[in-house]
Design a protein around this motif. Structure first.
Motif, mmCIF file in Angstrom:
data_model
loop_
_atom_site.group_PDB
_atom_site.id
_atom_site.type_symbol
_atom_site.label_atom_id
_atom_site.label_comp_id
_atom_site.label_asym_id
_atom_site.label_seq_id
_atom_site.Cartn_x
_atom_site.Cartn_y
_atom_site.Cartn_z
ATOM 1 N N ASP A 170 -2.231 -6.715 -6.654
ATOM 2 C CA ASP A 170 -3.263 -7.627 -6.161
ATOM 3 C C ASP A 170 -3.281 -7.772 -4.645
ATOM 4 O OD1 ASP A 170 -3.920 -8.043 -8.770
ATOM 5 O OD2 ASP A 170 -3.024 -10.032 -8.920
ATOM 6 N N HIS A 171 -2.443 -7.036 -3.939
ATOM 7 C CA HIS A 171 -2.359 -7.202 -2.493
ATOM 8 C C HIS A 171 -3.591 -6.623 -1.801
ATOM 9 C CE1 HIS A 171 -1.286 -2.942 -2.124
ATOM 10 N NE2 HIS A 171 -0.533 -3.149 -3.187
ATOM 11 N N VAL A 172 -3.840 -7.086 -0.598
ATOM 12 C CA VAL A 172 -4.979 -6.634 0.189
ATOM 13 C C VAL A 172 -4.558 -5.402 0.980
ATOM 14 C CG1 VAL A 172 -6.593 -7.256 2.021
ATOM 15 C CG2 VAL A 172 -5.866 -8.968 0.366
ATOM 16 N N GLN A 200 -5.240 -2.724 3.992
ATOM 17 C CA GLN A 200 -5.946 -2.510 5.246
ATOM 18 C C GLN A 200 -6.142 -1.006 5.404
ATOM 19 O OE1 GLN A 200 -4.016 -4.085 8.674
ATOM 20 N NE2 GLN A 200 -5.700 -3.598 10.029
#
Length: 61
Positions: free
Chosen positions: A20-22, A24
């Protein structure tokens, strides 16, 4: 109605949330048009590796 038997452990919860991490995205600058774009993707004007892409050229007409 579904009711859980027991409380999920912290490890189980963490494993579920591990993706679930964002993220970049890595950015690049096109050689010819000097546009900033996501790596391995065409620019907004349709350039990829300094060349105008055929697909974008056909779709823009």
């Amino acid at each position: 109605m579904a009711v859980q038997k027991s409380k999920p452990s912290r490890a189980k919860r963490g494993k579920r949330r591990s993706h679930d991490h964002v993220i970049q995205h890595a950015l690049s600058i096109d050689k010819l048009s000097k546009e900033i774009h996501i790596r391995h993707h065409i620019t907004k004007k349709g350039y990829y590796k300094g060349k105008k892409t055929l697909l974008f050229h056909l779709l823009s007409k």
